[in-house]
Write an enzyme that holds these catalytic residues in place. Structure first.
Site, PDB file in Angstrom:
ATOM      1  N   GLY A 267       0.815  -1.220   0.000  1.00 11.27           N
ATOM      2  CA  GLY A 267       0.000   0.000   0.000  1.00 11.27           C
ATOM      3  C   GLY A 267       0.845   1.264   0.000  1.00 11.27           C
ATOM      4  O   GLY A 267       0.355   2.351  -0.260  1.00 11.27           O
ATOM      5  N   GLU A1269     -16.713  34.090  12.748  1.00 13.64           N
ATOM      6  CA  GLU A1269     -15.912  33.720  13.903  1.00 13.64           C
ATOM      7  C   GLU A1269     -16.660  33.267  15.156  1.00 13.64           C
ATOM      8  O   GLU A1269     -16.166  32.406  15.886  1.00 13.64           O
ATOM      9  CB  GLU A1269     -15.032  34.919  14.302  1.00 13.64           C
ATOM     10  CG  GLU A1269     -13.999  35.282  13.270  1.00 13.64           C
ATOM     11  CD  GLU A1269     -13.378  36.624  13.611  1.00 13.64           C
ATOM     12  OE1 GLU A1269     -14.090  37.624  13.552  1.00 13.64           O
ATOM     13  OE2 GLU A1269     -12.197  36.645  13.959  1.00 13.64           O
TER      14      GLU A1269
HETATM   15  C1  LIG Z   1      -1.585   8.850   7.761  1.00 14.96           C
HETATM   16  C2  LIG Z   1      -1.351   7.452   8.234  1.00 14.96           C
HETATM   17  C3  LIG Z   1      -2.060   6.991   9.336  1.00 14.96           C
HETATM   18  C4  LIG Z   1      -1.884   5.693   9.781  1.00 14.96           C
HETATM   19  N1  LIG Z   1      -2.646   5.278  10.833  1.00 14.96           N
HETATM   20  C5  LIG Z   1      -2.495   4.019  11.272  1.00 14.96           C
HETATM   21  C6  LIG Z   1      -3.284   3.535  12.371  1.00 14.96           C
HETATM   22  O1  LIG Z   1      -4.128   4.235  12.880  1.00 14.96           O
HETATM   23  N2  LIG Z   1      -3.064   2.296  12.839  1.00 14.96           N
HETATM   24  C7  LIG Z   1      -2.140   1.510  12.258  1.00 14.96           C
HETATM   25  O2  LIG Z   1      -1.990   0.405  12.706  1.00 14.96           O
HETATM   26  N3  LIG Z   1      -1.390   1.913  11.211  1.00 14.96           N
HETATM   27  C8  LIG Z   1      -1.537   3.149  10.717  1.00 14.96           C
HETATM   28  N4  LIG Z   1      -0.761   3.590   9.672  1.00 14.96           N
HETATM   29  C9  LIG Z   1       0.311   2.769   9.161  1.00 14.96           C
HETATM   30  C10 LIG Z   1      -0.002   1.979   7.909  1.00 14.96           C
HETATM   31  O3  LIG Z   1      -1.237   2.201   7.374  1.00 14.96           O
HETATM   32  C11 LIG Z   1       0.115   0.530   8.233  1.00 14.96           C
HETATM   33  O4  LIG Z   1       1.348   0.281   8.764  1.00 14.96           O
HETATM   34  C12 LIG Z   1      -0.071  -0.431   7.079  1.00 14.96           C
HETATM   35  O5  LIG Z   1      -0.179  -1.680   7.603  1.00 14.96           O
HETATM   36  C13 LIG Z   1       1.081  -0.418   6.094  1.00 14.96           C
HETATM   37  O6  LIG Z   1       0.729  -1.245   5.015  1.00 14.96           O
HETATM   38  P1  LIG Z   1       1.230  -0.928   3.554  1.00 14.96           P
HETATM   39  O7  LIG Z   1       0.825  -2.055   2.688  1.00 14.96           O
HETATM   40  O8  LIG Z   1       0.730   0.377   3.090  1.00 14.96           O
HETATM   41  O9  LIG Z   1       2.826  -0.875   3.746  1.00 14.96           O
HETATM   42  P2  LIG Z   1       3.991  -0.476   2.733  1.00 14.96           P
HETATM   43  O10 LIG Z   1       4.318   0.964   2.809  1.00 14.96           O
HETATM   44  O11 LIG Z   1       3.682  -0.995   1.385  1.00 14.96           O
HETATM   45  O12 LIG Z   1       5.229  -1.150   3.408  1.00 14.96           O
HETATM   46  C14 LIG Z   1       5.238  -2.478   3.673  1.00 14.96           C
HETATM   47  C15 LIG Z   1       6.386  -2.803   4.598  1.00 14.96           C
HETATM   48  O13 LIG Z   1       6.243  -4.171   4.930  1.00 14.96           O
HETATM   49  C16 LIG Z   1       7.237  -4.952   4.279  1.00 14.96           C
HETATM   50  N5  LIG Z   1       6.525  -6.044   3.562  1.00 14.96           N
HETATM   51  C17 LIG Z   1       5.426  -5.903   2.801  1.00 14.96           C
HETATM   52  N6  LIG Z   1       5.039  -7.079   2.327  1.00 14.96           N
HETATM   53  C18 LIG Z   1       5.931  -7.986   2.786  1.00 14.96           C
HETATM   54  C19 LIG Z   1       6.058  -9.372   2.619  1.00 14.96           C
HETATM   55  N7  LIG Z   1       5.191 -10.078   1.921  1.00 14.96           N
HETATM   56  N8  LIG Z   1       7.083  -9.962   3.241  1.00 14.96           N
HETATM   57  C20 LIG Z   1       7.955  -9.246   3.965  1.00 14.96           C
HETATM   58  N9  LIG Z   1       7.879  -7.923   4.170  1.00 14.96           N
HETATM   59  C21 LIG Z   1       6.884  -7.318   3.563  1.00 14.96           C
HETATM   60  C22 LIG Z   1       7.956  -4.060   3.325  1.00 14.96           C
HETATM   61  O14 LIG Z   1       9.294  -4.417   3.156  1.00 14.96           O
HETATM   62  C23 LIG Z   1       7.741  -2.670   3.954  1.00 14.96           C
HETATM   63  O15 LIG Z   1       8.737  -2.424   4.895  1.00 14.96           O
HETATM   64  C24 LIG Z   1      -0.936   4.858   9.163  1.00 14.96           C
HETATM   65  C25 LIG Z   1      -0.230   5.309   8.061  1.00 14.96           C
HETATM   66  C26 LIG Z   1      -0.441   6.582   7.588  1.00 14.96           C
HETATM   67  C27 LIG Z   1       0.286   7.053   6.360  1.00 14.96           C
END
Ligand SMILES: Cc1cc2nc3c(=O)[nH]c(=O)nc-3n(C[C@H](O)[C@H](O)[C@H](O)COP(=O)(O)OP(=O)(O)OC[C@H]3O[C@@H](n4cnc5c(N)ncnc54)[C@H](O)[C@@H]3O)c2cc1C
Ligand code: FES
Ligand code: FES
Length: 1337
Positions: A267, A1269
């Site tokens: 993501g 305001e």
């Molecule tokens: C504004 C904002 C608010 C957020 N709020 C929250 C919240 O309230 N609660 C919360 O829990 N999180 C929150 N997050 C964090 C985020 O949404 C989560 O951490 C989410 O799970 C990340 O998923 P992704 O797929 O987008 O990760 P990516 O950015 O795509 O990164 C994935 C990471 O996992 C590793 N990875 C991915 N797939 C694999 C695989 N198959 N094997 C090994 N390693 C792998 C990658 O190497 C990388 O380091 C927030 C993020 C943002 C930007």
């Protein structure tokens, strides 16, 4: 590994082929700059605001299904889009083709103000409707959870969206015993006869129906491509980064072996922000978008296995389905996992990410068990390995961590067993879309019978760098029965094992410690309750009073009403004054066609300017090394103090501010120099390479208290005295002294500071397009620094994406204008400067933090006879408007009360923080809170309700303010009484008390505050306004005036004025924007007066024209405007007129303390009810009723919008929004991820706004009143309702002494004030024994 040269995807049905794609490019800039689709907006760049929401659709050739999901374009690498269809707001509908029902309804329900958030809102709802044409209210609230709006207060957006729901508009709530459809306390009484009320601000009957068959289809070409194209790894190679998209597990593993350091991006909501904000750089990215094995969903006897590539939204859906099918005792773990509401805004983010972040989700899933653990499956070229989800895994023990070359394939979540219970808890600053402060997963297994703990697992997130397991505590508790003794022992063991130092990152240390055991207590209660239902004889369970501790606070069924007076039936139907006309840009907002500064197309040769700011709070600049930055490709220039040719300071308020500082910096974020390059990316990259060497200086003054100690003030005290305070103190029954601290507030306008300077090529002329509330000021400062007359510099503002006072004087904007213009002239090419959200928050300051000290003398019956108040505001490093803010605060400190003897004194503190400035309400929200807090304390001392003491001390009828201006308070009292009645205050007060007596861990609070908001700008000249009206020969009319459209709808109101005055339909009148070319020397747009003052000028111009044309009209009364215009032209009568209003008579003499600084008063009252969770500090806004005296409303829809929007902004100020500074003066909170403004779930479940019937005529525009305001202050009714609830909790616990609560009343403050056995158990740190992570300023 086969390379693929082309990236192919579709945008709004159009195929896009990129042959040389740069993997560093995100979808947002690609859409905006490359495809010129500027409807998708930049609000934060970090996934936190939703302004950039688009819909992504993907076709799965195996399942033959198309999946639609919303995504934040700012974090979406375009390389991840191969084969996808992107739909932007332009693809949903447009004024040129067909408007989509979502766009129509949001606009017509008045769900847009500045419109900057609107395309994102449209896309979130549109995507929801593509998946669920008749969504539930829950789905709706979830869908909007990641979209922030700073203007509307969300209620009208919710209203618009609810028209798609299957359920009626009913509140669906039995909160107060009745729902909105029932007769009873929720029914608002009609206003008195003769003042007909109009209940609806929009008419649902005229809405276009939603017809799913009309939607864009998934591009068949992409479908064929997915079916036919051989699946092979795609590789995109950029200048600095390579993107690899393997399509089979084997290729993924090969890629991982080859590039073990490369992150796997799914993501991109984790990797993306790290790259963007933390300077991380990855030369290779692996993105396994379409690997089937990573999307596996497998139900087996040992539990449910979920592929690591599933998105959170998918996981949520899958689990919701699974839960339905599982028997009760097997569900526990999955029920917990199905509620990742906090991540609702990241439907594309996957649960596997960096391990540290990954853990909280897993243990939230309830996988953390020793005997029957969940498992994660890792795969490498060497084979598969399964790791139990146990403590080793959670604490990143090397043997249980991912090895280089390994990938995560799936997660297994076992089913729970009978007598096994799993729970998860979290507490965040805001209900939705906020990272948890602390979260926790807990599990207990008893085995058959006995109630003896056989297995116990407890884990916490947010209290260390990795998830922390309280393993030893759990071991020691095994074998103990589930009873109070065990609970007590468990709390002590946990606090001992999970220790948190006083300096821990994130701060809130004592709160976190309390949450550790409060969560365990909740778990204890929850399990006890289940045990009771399973075996009531053996487990008698909880006392009734405790049961509510387990109920969910959050409500998702919002509803509201607005009541206003319909126009006089005799009013001509075409006369729009007093009617709820939609914002004239409403449809353009929803279609993305409304143009903002950065939506203007890139011009030939355009350069981009990026700032370099100071990283020290107080330091001498020893040296600045520009060489590395200058050597980077694309860098054209670096602007330093020398380039300003001696004009390096400017100021509106006496003390000039330096534009660039190259000798001694006095705050973090001060501008030092600016890099100019041929692209935004290059300019920002180079700005990071400017090397500055500092020598720190003493003192560093950050807090108000430090400023007082150092006597660091801007000028002397401001003072106002009335009666004889000292004498009065001698005769009163009681005297109390107290103080309250109030934190600052970030403007958080959705459009960051933006400008574009375009040299015209001759006569030193320049056009400046800027997002500003004060174009004349920009014109003046640019002209002065360029040393050209003002008539060569023209400033244009089409519209502003929110401002709230932050786009008046701020250094950011001054500097932008000056530097961009200076560079533009030097290089002869256009220069653009758009601040990133983080820079904007750092540089431009916000609302002043305040310290209010008071001494009140009062009688035992609650009458306050003497008040001595001191105000200190934290002005930051430069004067800006700080003294003016203090003065306004002093003039308004009486709020609605007649204090017969009072003394007000105020100081603006000079500190080493970024300079603070105007923000909606301008000193009144702070000043009013201080007064109301004092009254609340007086009431407590007298044993009376605060409302009684408020009423007793209120102005009554004709009276005199402390500065001896006459005030008629009849409508103030009327508002108060109406609010009492409409809110059913007395009935609900009793209900709240009953609730509180029956519930120990949840408390309700009810509070009502009055409002007297004086409107005026203290000087006649500052209130003058001008307009220019042209009639063209075809009879159409063009109106221009000096006011800025920043969402408040001033242009809509001005067209209403022209329409009434010229007696022509609104459709005949146009308004292009504001410019110093058409209306010179216009005053700042602010202070609630924009429509009022400019409207009088427009009215004047129209009346002049009408007077000129009357002889022509009377000769041909049946003619058209075209006929009359032509006839006037033929008779040489000018068809153009300026209009002018010289300003209200106003003055203030600070020497004598007397004056007539304001023109009129806006009166109002608000009653709010809340419920708090004493164990976590969470609160729910149950209901707010607002009654306002706004005179004769020009446009009730816009006026309700201003009241609600301001109220929600005020509610944020007083309860959620918290700026955090390091002890070194660095602002930590620089984006929506750290700084929380209210989101849709924070809106009171019920919100009712009504206007007092207009009773007085005045010399304002059609007897209307300015409303921008006043509503902010009414947000403090929520503060005092929480105060009331906390007081109830404390009283029940025997804490009867004074209650000091500062603002904002965050979960931390609420929890810590509800003292109990848990807060007493936690270890406390000796003040001064450690350096805290953050300091209150
Ligand atoms: C504004 C904002 C608010 C957020 N709020 C929250 C919240 O309230 N609660 C919360 O829990 N999180 C929150 N997050 C964090 C985020 O949404 C989560 O951490 C989410 O799970 C990340 O998923 P992704 O797929 O987008 O990760 P990516 O950015 O795509 O990164 C994935 C990471 O996992 C590793 N990875 C991915 N797939 C694999 C695989 N198959 N094997 C090994 N390693 C792998 C990658 O190497 C990388 O380091 C927030 C993020 C943002 C930007
Ligand atoms: S700009 Fe993308 S979420 Fe804010
Ligand atoms: S209308 Fe939502 S941010 Fe302005």
């Amino acid at each position: 590994m086969d390379g693929a040269a082309e990236l192919v995807f579709c945008v709004n049905g159009r195929k896009v082929i990129e042959k040389n794609v740069d993997p560093e490019t995100m979808l947002l800039p690609y859409l905006r700059k490359k495809l010129q689709l500027t409807g998708t907006k930049y609000g934060c760049g970090g996934g936190g605001c939703g302004a950039c929401t688009v819909m992504i659709s993907r076709y799965n050739p195996i399942t033959k299904r198309i999946r639609h999901y919303p995504a934040n374009a700012c974090l979406l690498p375009i390389c991840s889009l191969h084969g996808a269809a992107v739909t932007t707001v332009e693809g949903v509908g447009s004024t040129k083709a067909r408007i989509h029902p979502v766009q129509e309804r949001i606009a017509k329900c008045h769900g847009t103000q500045c419109g900057f958030c609107t395309p994102g809102m449209v896309m979130s709802i549109y995507t929801l409707l593509r998946n669920h044409p008749e969504p539930t209210l829950d789905q709706l609230t979830d869908a909007l959870g990641g979209n922030l709006c700073r203007c509307t207060g969300y209620r009208p957006i919710i209203d618009a969206c609810k028209t798609f729901c299957k359920t009626s508009g009913c509140c669906q709530s039995k909160e107060n015993g009745v729902c909105c459809l029932d007769q009873g306390i929720n029914e608002l009484p009609e206003f008195e006869e003769g003042n007909k009320t109009s209940p609806k601000l929009f008419s649902e009957e005229e809405f276009l129906p939603l017809d799913p068959t009309q939607e864009l289809i998934f591009p068949p070409e992409l479908m064929i491509m997915a079916e036919k194209q051989p699946q092979r790894t795609r590789v995109f190679v950029g200048d600095r980064m390579t993107w690899i998209s393997p399509v089979t597990l084997k290729e993924l593993l090969e890629a991982k072996v080859k590039y073990p350091q490369a992150p796997i991006v799914m993501g991109n909501t984790s990797v993306g922000p790290e790259v963007r904000f933390k300077g991380a750089f990855h030369p290779v990215i692996i993105s396994p978008e379409c690997i089937e094995e990573l999307s596996v969903v497998n139900h087996a006897d040992d539990g449910l296995t979920l592929g690591a590539g599933l998105s959170l939204a998918q996981v949520k859906e899958i689990l919701a389905e699974v839960i339905q099918k599982l028997p009760e005792e097997r569900r526990h773990r999955h029920t917990i996992v199905s509620e990742p509401r906090q991540s609702a805004s990241f439907p594309n983010s996957r649960f596997p990410r960096d391990l540290v972040e990954l853990f909280p989700k897993f243990w939230k899933f309830g996988c953390l068990v020793e005997q029957m653990p969940g498992k994660v499956s890792f795969l490498s070229t060497e084979g598969e390995r399964q790791i139990p989800l146990n403590e080793q895994f959670l604490t990143k023990c090397p043997s249980a961590d991912l090895k280089p070359g390994e990938i995560l394939v799936s997660v297994n979540i076992p089913y729970s067993r009978k007598w096994e219970f799993v729970s998860a808890f979290r507490q965040a600053q805001r209900q939705q879309n906020a990272l948890a402060i602390v979260n926790s997963g807990m599990r207990v297994f008893f085995g058959e019978g006995g109630g003896i703990i056989r297995e116990l697992s407890i884990a916490y997130g947010g209290v260390g760098p990795t998830t922390i397991c309280a393993k030893n505590s759990c071991q020691k508790l095994i074998g103990r029965p589930w009873n109070e003794e065990m609970l007590d022992a468990a709390c002590r063991l946990i606090l001992d094992e999970v220790s948190l130092p006083g300096w821990a990152p994130g701060g809130k240390v004592e709160f976190k410690r309390t949450l550790l055991i409060s969560f365990f207590f909740k778990f204890y209660l929850k399990v006890s309750q289940i045990l009771k239902t399973m075996d009531p004889v053996r487990y008698p369970g909880l006392a009734d009073k405790y049961e509510s501790a387990l109920e969910d606070l959050h409500s998702r069924n919002h509803w509201g009403t607005s009541k206003y007076q319909d126009v006089d039936p005799k009013q001509l139907p075409q006369d729009p004054i007093g009617r709820p006309i939609m914002h004239l840009s409403g449809i353009k907002h929803t279609t993305g066609e409304a143009i903002y500064c950065d939506d203007m197309p890139v011009l030939d040769g355009e350069l981009f300017l990026a700032f370099v700011t100071s990283s020290r709070a107080h330091a001498e600049i020893v040296s600045i090394d520009l060489s590395e930055a200058l050597s980077l490709p694309g860098v054209v220039d670096i602007v330093t103090e020398e380039d300003l040719r001696g004009v390096n300071s400017f100021g509106l308020f006496g003390e000039p501010e330096k534009l660039l500082e190259t000798q001694e910096v006095s705050c973090v974020g001060q501008l030092v120099c600016a890099v100019v390059a041929d692209s935004e990316v290059q300019a920002k990259r180079a700005a990071k390479r400017v090397k500055i060497v500092y020598q720190d200086l003493e003192p560093v003054i950050l807090t108000i208290e430090e400023a007082i100690r150092h006597h660091s003030f801007f000028q002397g005290e401001r003072k106002l005295e009335y009666g004889n305070v000292d004498e009065a103190f001698k005769v009163v029954d009681q005297i109390l002294e107290g103080e309250i601290h109030m934190g600052g507030q970030e403007h958080f306008y959705m459009e960051t500071q933006s400008m574009l300077a375009v040299p015209k090529g001759e006569d030193q002329e320049m056009d400046v397009y800027v997002s500003s509330q004060f174009p004349k000021y920009i014109q003046d400062i640019v002209a002065a620094t360029l040393k050209v007359p003002a008539n060569k510099i023209m400033c244009h503002v089409k519209r502003v994406g929110g401002a709230f006072g932050g786009k008046v004087t701020k250094t950011g904007i001054m500097a932008e204008a000056v530097f961009a213009a200076g560079t533009a002239r030097r290089h002869g090419c256009p220069v653009r400067c758009i601040l990133e959200r983080g820079e904007d928050m750092l540089i431009t300051g916000g609302r002043h933090p305040y310290l209010g000290k008071y001494k009140a003398g009062f009688m035992n019956d609650g009458r306050i006879l003497a008040l001595d108040v001191e105000h200190y505001c934290n002005g930051g490093s430069t004067l800006d408007e700080s003294l003016f803010v203090i003065e306004i605060g002093l003039l308004k400190v009486d709020n609605a009360y007649k204090f017969p003897n009072l003394r007000f004194r105020g100081w603006a503190c000079r500190t080493n923080l970024p300079s603070n400035t105007a923000l909606r309400g301008f000193g009144f929200p702070q000043s009013g809170l201080i007064t109301e807090n004092c009254i609340t304390e007086v009431a407590a001392k007298c044993g009376l309700s605060p409302e009684k003491v408020r009423m007793m001390n209120m102005y009554k009828e004709i009276d005199q303010t402390p500065y001896k201006q006459e005030i008629d308070a009849t409508n103030l009292i009327q508002c108060w009484k109406e609010c009492m009645a409409t809110s059913s205050y007395s009935l609900r007060k009793v209900a709240v008390e009953k609730f509180n007596s029956e519930n120990y861990w949840k408390k309700k609070g009810l509070a009502m505050v009055p409002l007297k908001f004086p409107v005026g700008v203290l000087s006649t000249a500052a209130a003058q306004a001008a307009a220019l009206v042209h009639i063209y020969l075809d009879g159409s009319v063009l109106v221009t005036h000096g006011g800025i459209e920043m969402g408040q709808g001033v242009h809509t109101k001005m067209i209403q004025v022209a329409s009434r005055e010229l007696r022509m339909p609104m459709s005949n009148v146009h308004l292009r924007g504001t410019s110093t070319e058409t209306v010179p020397n216009a005053n700042v747009s602010g202070g609630s007066l924009v429509a009022d003052l400019n409207g009088l000028a427009v009215k004047d111009a129209c009346q002049t024209l009408l007077k000129r044309l009357e002889p022509i009209i009377s000769k041909n009364p049946k003619g058209t405007w075209k006929d009359w215009a032509q006839a006037a032209f033929d008779e040489s009568i000018s068809l153009s007129a300026t209009g002018y209003f010289r300003g209200y008579e106003s003055h203030m003499n600070w020497e004598t303390g007397e004056g007539h600084p304001f023109e009129y008063f806006v009166f109002g009252a608000a009653c709010s009810e809340v419920e708090i969770d004493c164990l976590t500090g969470a609160h729910k806004n149950i209901r707010t009723d607002i009654v306002m005296d706004i005179g004769h409303s020009i446009n009730p829809a816009l006026d309700v919008g201003q009241i609600e929007g301001a109220f929600i902004q005020g509610m944020g100020l007083y309860t959620i929004e918290e700026l955090k500074y390091s002890p070194q003066g660095v602002l930590y909170t620089r984006g929506p991820d750290q700084y929380k403004i209210p989101a849709v779930s924070d809106v009171p479940t019920e919100l009712h706004v009504s206007f007092l019937p207009p009773s007085q005529n005045s010399n304002t525009l059609y007897s209307s009143k300015g409303l921008g305001e006043p509503g902010v202050f009414l947000g403090c009714s929520v503060f005092f309702a929480i105060h009331d609830a906390v007081r109830a909790a404390r009283q029940e616990r025997g804490l009867l002494g004074p209650l000091k609560l500062d603002s904002p009343l965050t979960p931390e403050k609420i929890r810590m004030a509800c003292e109990d056995k848990f807060t007493k158990m936690i270890p406390r740190d000796e003040p001064g024994s450690y350096v805290p992570w953050n300091i209150p300023v």
